[in-house]
Design a protein around this motif. Structure first.
Motif, PDB file in Angstrom:
ATOM      1  N   ARG A  37       0.653  -1.158  -0.040  1.00 32.50           N
ATOM      2  CA  ARG A  37      -0.077  -0.092  -0.050  1.00 32.50           C
ATOM      3  C   ARG A  37       0.814   1.254  -0.142  1.00 32.50           C
ATOM      4  O   ARG A  37       0.466   2.360  -0.502  1.00 32.50           O
ATOM      5  N   LYS A  48       0.099   4.101  -8.480  1.00 32.80           N
ATOM      6  CA  LYS A  48      -0.638   4.330  -7.390  1.00 32.80           C
ATOM      7  C   LYS A  48      -2.230   4.830  -7.578  1.00 32.80           C
ATOM      8  O   LYS A  48      -3.086   4.270  -7.227  1.00 32.80           O
ATOM      9  N   PHE A  52      -5.523   2.665  -7.139  1.00 30.50           N
ATOM     10  CA  PHE A  52      -6.470   3.155  -6.180  1.00 30.50           C
ATOM     11  C   PHE A  52      -7.849   3.891  -6.689  1.00 30.50           C
ATOM     12  O   PHE A  52      -8.859   3.761  -6.151  1.00 30.50           O
ATOM     13  N   PRO A  65      -3.601  -6.052  -1.212  1.00 33.17           N
ATOM     14  CA  PRO A  65      -2.415  -5.637  -0.581  1.00 33.17           C
ATOM     15  C   PRO A  65      -1.458  -6.580   0.004  1.00 33.17           C
ATOM     16  O   PRO A  65      -1.948  -7.508   0.708  1.00 33.17           O
TER      17      PRO A  65
END
Length: 115
Positions: A37, A48, A52, A65
């Motif tokens: 993460r 990233k 997300f 994760p």
């Protein structure tokens, strides 16, 4: 008689190859993004953002994760067996999305454009 046997073996090989090439196990049924993460992911802002913001929009794609793991796309067959693994750290957000689409995955909504 030998030519009949040779022809039968050839036919069997062709049929076997055809059935294997059309087997549903060769298709990607789902995908999983494995990554930490933070750690290396914080040094990869494009990846990233893909993980997300974009991954939740895709059907049959999930984020898993794993502490200390580098970002990788894991492609799975209908039996939930790993078929292919692709490192994402060298890709930007757009390339990550294009990779998923090229592997046959579709988004419920189109991913937001890069800012």
């Amino acid at each position: 008689m030998a030519s009949t046997s040779t022809t039968s073996v050839f036919t069997l090989i062709v049929l076997l190859a055809f059935s294997l090439s059309n087997c549903s196990d060769n298709e990607y049924a789902s995908a999983r993004i494995e990554s930490c993460r933070g750690c290396s992911l914080n040094r990869l802002p494009e990846v990233k953002n893909f993980i997300f913001q974009d991954v939740p929009l895709y059907d049959n794609v999930e984020f898993k994760p794993i502490s200390g793991a580098i970002p990788e796309l894991v492609l799975l067959n209908n039996n939930d067996e790993e078929v292919e693994r692709i490192q994402l750290s060298r890709l930007n957000r757009k390339e990550c999305n294009e990779l998923l689409v090229s592997k046959g995955f579709t988004a419920s909504k189109p991913p937001k454009d890069e800012i």
